[in-house]
Design a protein around this motif. Sequence first.
Motif, PDB file in Angstrom:
ATOM      1  N   PRO A   1       3.387  12.618  -2.181  1.00 45.48           N
ATOM      2  CA  PRO A   1       2.151  12.013  -2.679  1.00 45.48           C
ATOM      3  C   PRO A   1       0.967  12.949  -2.442  1.00 45.48           C
ATOM      4  O   PRO A   1       0.912  13.655  -1.433  1.00 45.48           O
ATOM      5  CB  PRO A   1       2.009  10.738  -1.842  1.00 45.48           C
ATOM      6  CG  PRO A   1       3.010  10.819  -0.759  1.00 45.48           C
ATOM      7  CD  PRO A   1       3.989  11.877  -1.076  1.00 45.48           C
TER       8      PRO A   1
ATOM      9  N   PHE B   1      -3.506  13.263  -3.279  1.00 40.96           N
ATOM     10  CA  PHE B   1      -4.711  12.670  -3.859  1.00 40.96           C
ATOM     11  C   PHE B   1      -5.519  13.772  -4.518  1.00 40.96           C
ATOM     12  O   PHE B   1      -5.957  14.709  -3.867  1.00 40.96           O
ATOM     13  CB  PHE B   1      -5.542  11.974  -2.766  1.00 40.96           C
ATOM     14  CG  PHE B   1      -6.827  11.385  -3.298  1.00 40.96           C
ATOM     15  CD1 PHE B   1      -6.795  10.417  -4.299  1.00 40.96           C
ATOM     16  CD2 PHE B   1      -8.059  11.800  -2.815  1.00 40.96           C
ATOM     17  CE1 PHE B   1      -7.971   9.874  -4.804  1.00 40.96           C
ATOM     18  CE2 PHE B   1      -9.246  11.257  -3.325  1.00 40.96           C
ATOM     19  CZ  PHE B   1      -9.192  10.296  -4.313  1.00 40.96           C
TER      20      PHE B   1
ATOM     21  N   ARG C   1       1.509   4.446  -3.258  1.00 34.53           N
ATOM     22  CA  ARG C   1       1.461   5.905  -3.096  1.00 34.53           C
ATOM     23  C   ARG C   1       2.856   6.517  -3.081  1.00 34.53           C
ATOM     24  O   ARG C   1       3.023   7.698  -2.773  1.00 34.53           O
ATOM     25  CB  ARG C   1       0.748   6.265  -1.795  1.00 34.53           C
ATOM     26  CG  ARG C   1      -0.739   6.006  -1.856  1.00 34.53           C
ATOM     27  CD  ARG C   1      -1.377   6.311  -0.517  1.00 34.53           C
ATOM     28  NE  ARG C   1      -2.805   6.023  -0.552  1.00 34.53           N
ATOM     29  CZ  ARG C   1      -3.735   6.926  -0.823  1.00 34.53           C
ATOM     30  NH1 ARG C   1      -3.405   8.171  -1.083  1.00 34.53           N
ATOM     31  NH2 ARG C   1      -5.009   6.579  -0.847  1.00 34.53           N
TER      32      ARG C   1
ATOM     33  N   ASN D   1      -6.886   1.472  -2.531  1.00 36.23           N
ATOM     34  CA  ASN D   1      -6.705   0.610  -1.365  1.00 36.23           C
ATOM     35  C   ASN D   1      -7.615  -0.605  -1.399  1.00 36.23           C
ATOM     36  O   ASN D   1      -7.229  -1.696  -0.996  1.00 36.23           O
ATOM     37  CB  ASN D   1      -6.966   1.399  -0.070  1.00 36.23           C
ATOM     38  CG  ASN D   1      -5.683   2.015   0.460  1.00 36.23           C
ATOM     39  OD1 ASN D   1      -4.595   1.488   0.213  1.00 36.23           O
ATOM     40  ND2 ASN D   1      -5.809   3.125   1.156  1.00 36.23           N
TER      41      ASN D   1
ATOM     42  N   TRP E   1      -4.305   9.327  -7.706  1.00 37.62           N
ATOM     43  CA  TRP E   1      -3.158   9.153  -6.796  1.00 37.62           C
ATOM     44  C   TRP E   1      -1.954   9.721  -7.526  1.00 37.62           C
ATOM     45  O   TRP E   1      -1.459   9.104  -8.473  1.00 37.62           O
ATOM     46  CB  TRP E   1      -2.926   7.676  -6.468  1.00 37.62           C
ATOM     47  CG  TRP E   1      -3.984   7.051  -5.621  1.00 37.62           C
ATOM     48  CD1 TRP E   1      -5.270   7.465  -5.487  1.00 37.62           C
ATOM     49  CD2 TRP E   1      -3.850   5.897  -4.786  1.00 37.62           C
ATOM     50  NE1 TRP E   1      -5.946   6.640  -4.627  1.00 37.62           N
ATOM     51  CE2 TRP E   1      -5.099   5.662  -4.175  1.00 37.62           C
ATOM     52  CE3 TRP E   1      -2.800   5.038  -4.492  1.00 37.62           C
ATOM     53  CZ2 TRP E   1      -5.324   4.612  -3.301  1.00 37.62           C
ATOM     54  CZ3 TRP E   1      -3.020   3.986  -3.623  1.00 37.62           C
ATOM     55  CH2 TRP E   1      -4.280   3.780  -3.018  1.00 37.62           C
TER      56      TRP E   1
ATOM     57  N   LEU F   1       4.982   6.213  -8.490  1.00 40.04           N
ATOM     58  CA  LEU F   1       3.939   6.921  -9.253  1.00 40.04           C
ATOM     59  C   LEU F   1       4.522   7.533 -10.525  1.00 40.04           C
ATOM     60  O   LEU F   1       3.857   7.592 -11.554  1.00 40.04           O
ATOM     61  CB  LEU F   1       3.284   7.995  -8.387  1.00 40.04           C
ATOM     62  CG  LEU F   1       2.303   7.448  -7.331  1.00 40.04           C
ATOM     63  CD1 LEU F   1       2.020   8.492  -6.264  1.00 40.04           C
ATOM     64  CD2 LEU F   1       0.998   6.990  -7.986  1.00 40.04           C
TER      65      LEU F   1
ATOM     66  N   LYS G   1       0.825  -1.212   0.000  1.00 44.16           N
ATOM     67  CA  LYS G   1       0.000   0.000   0.000  1.00 44.16           C
ATOM     68  C   LYS G   1       0.859   1.262   0.000  1.00 44.16           C
ATOM     69  O   LYS G   1       0.503   2.270  -0.609  1.00 44.16           O
ATOM     70  CB  LYS G   1      -0.947  -0.013   1.195  1.00 44.16           C
ATOM     71  CG  LYS G   1      -2.065  -1.040   0.996  1.00 44.16           C
ATOM     72  CD  LYS G   1      -3.082  -1.015   2.105  1.00 44.16           C
ATOM     73  CE  LYS G   1      -4.158  -2.061   1.807  1.00 44.16           C
ATOM     74  NZ  LYS G   1      -5.091  -2.224   2.928  1.00 44.16           N
TER      75      LYS G   1
END
Lengths: 426, 360
Positions: free
Chosen positions: A187, A189, A127, A211, A179, A132, A123
């Motif tokens: 990071p 959102f 992120r 998630n 994300w 990314l 997880k």
Amino acid sequence: MGFDEARHLLSRAGFGATPAEIRAVAAMDYETAVDRLLGISRGNALTMPPAWSGLPDEQARGLCNWWIEEMLATDQPLVERMTLFWHNHFTSALGKVGSPSAMYRQNALFRREAFGNFGRLLKAVARDPAMLIYLDGAQSIARQPNENFAREMLELFTLGEGHYGEADVKNAARAFTGWSVDRAELPVFRRDQHDGGKKTFLGQTGYFDGNDILDIVLGHPRTAELVCAKLWHEFVSLTPDPAEIGRLAAILRAGGYEMVPVLKAMFLSSAFRDPINRGALIKSPVELLVGSVHLLGLPVPDTTTISSMMMALGQLPFYPPNVKGWPGGESWITTYTLLLRQTYLRLMVEATTVAPMDDTMKRPIEGRSLRNAGNAAKLGPTLAGIDPAELMQALLPRQPIEWVAPHASPGAVVAAAMLDPIYQLK
Amino acid sequence: MPRILLLVELKGGNDGLNTVIPYADPLYRELRPDLGVARERVLQLDEHVGLHPKLEPLTDAWKARDFAIMQGVGYPDPSRSHFRSIEIWDTASSSSQILTEGWVARALEHAALPKGAGVDCIVIDTNALPVMGPDLHTVVMQDAETFLGQAQAMTADAPVDDHGNQALRHLLDVRRQIYEAAAGLRDRLQVAPAPARSAGGVGLFGERLDLATRIITGGVPVLAVKIALGGFDTHANQAPTHEALLAVLARGLATFRYNMIAAGRWDDVLVLTYSEFGRRARQNASLGTDHGAAAPLFVLGGRVKGGLHGSYPSLADLQDGDLRHTVDFRDVYSAIARGCWDQSVAFGQLAVQKLDLVAL
């Protein structure tokens, strides 16, 4: 447990050990030694972080050199081996990511979770800014989801090919939209670019976000199997043992993806301890070079040299060849890399010298080649005073292939052992 | 005499739509509003398609009719995974089949291999899968001088029992290959002339092409040489990267062709470019393209029948947003195996579509 078994454990769970390190572990009960290896995770590096000065290229070099220094300096080599394992599992490459500091933060995450929890790590990786950027998640928006991360996550990080369909990739990609990474490489959102709609993924339907997708994937038995098959290939044998991998996967799932119980079970398994499996793995370029420098007690004035050797041998940290990472195993040894490995080892053997010793470092700094030094050879503190038979036993996982002169001097024995093909094995 | 195959892998998935461009199709503009190459820049080959302007160095070969473009190459049920798809290409498997032997090794399974050099295939790259097989002697190198110098430093030794240890067996096998290859290659490369015109100016790819040139003009009796050009995985901001790569490819191959003609060896060589897949027909939001399916490939050589072969996949009939293949890549391999080594191989296909790519 005895010298040979201690040598085996340390060569598999670290970068190769000196005779003194092997002796210390040989005096212990086997399970106690495994518990100690798994019980000392500091979670952070021993050395100072890179300076982040100069041009991007210099920063990138500084980052590689810093990790090599950490691998040489660490008192917990298994943590570095697992950090490298996660780097090779959740690959990101500096070439595409472009930001040495983002790669450094990803490396710190891998070290923090070296033997932490796989679910938590997965997880966090989803992120992680470097990830990314590497797999284009940062640019994935509801209107046009970029499938790269979702596809590689399913194929390489969790389920493996054949356990999901194209529609699962597309719907997972939708769930990860928004994300992203902000201008400070942190990071973020972006709610307005997230696809909040209904998605069907691996047979389940809901208003899933990233998630939720990862929870579904963690609930799938394939995920633990894939991770354990990779652990097996890295630490135990090139030949997969489906029953044993299944047993380890069950331990990983039952323990809520905690890594310590599964690593302990792996090191205690009869396959790992079977003498037939000694010398049955090929050292990676990083293990070969870091291990040899450590073993010889060589001064390392310039880690750039080591990193260029790693690059030529096919494993420069932070630069995996593609998202699948380094394939390892037999692929480390080709006609090209075997010749090059011997060349570098020859350089190291010849740089390892007899005299004079550096006053402060108590390490050899220059002089004659070990091989040619005959009886006058004086080894560095890591190998000095050890008789030839124990040197052979410490340096090689099995009998050498090439002939070693009887009654050779300790220096000549070290040179012969390191240039023997068996030295490529662990 | 068998011909020598020069394999050129374009790593990452080359965007076929911007390599051989269906410039006259209005759908091309619609799918590629930003990434499309303007009609007036396209090197028109006929009234439908043309080459990317950066491929201009290959127009000599086109005019000389020794440059063939095979359009719409792919396979059914295409994989969009880099690793799986290149494995399919490298082993000539179907989409659902896992094979471990390379397609060149499979093509040569029943061939009488030339003796003398101790090496059948030379890979100047890291991926040797297409030429990997139990009966082929393959050597992987990055440059000749380093290879020969290191090989000389090794001493031959007696056979050793590997005790069933897979890693040790591999290690010993690699050592044996080095001795055998070095013995044959050393003498020939030492006397091989430098290429008439160096491709070194286009970087590492050019240097490796120059080494391939020396291997061929030096008379090393190899069956295949493989090189690669990487960087084609253009998910974002594709145009500058892709243009630069096409320029390197075209300049390199044009120089190689010049050298082969100068050495009188162009008739003895076939060049094949390929990539694991083409790219998605519609550009993405990052001014790039995602993994796709069918794409064109290039075949060059003195005995190649130049021109456009096959038909361009329809832009109006996409499959999951990708071009549908019109020719199976295994048919191309069958034509190459016939043209290079006079081998008739179907690669597991029930019916081979005969492609008229090479004059026998």
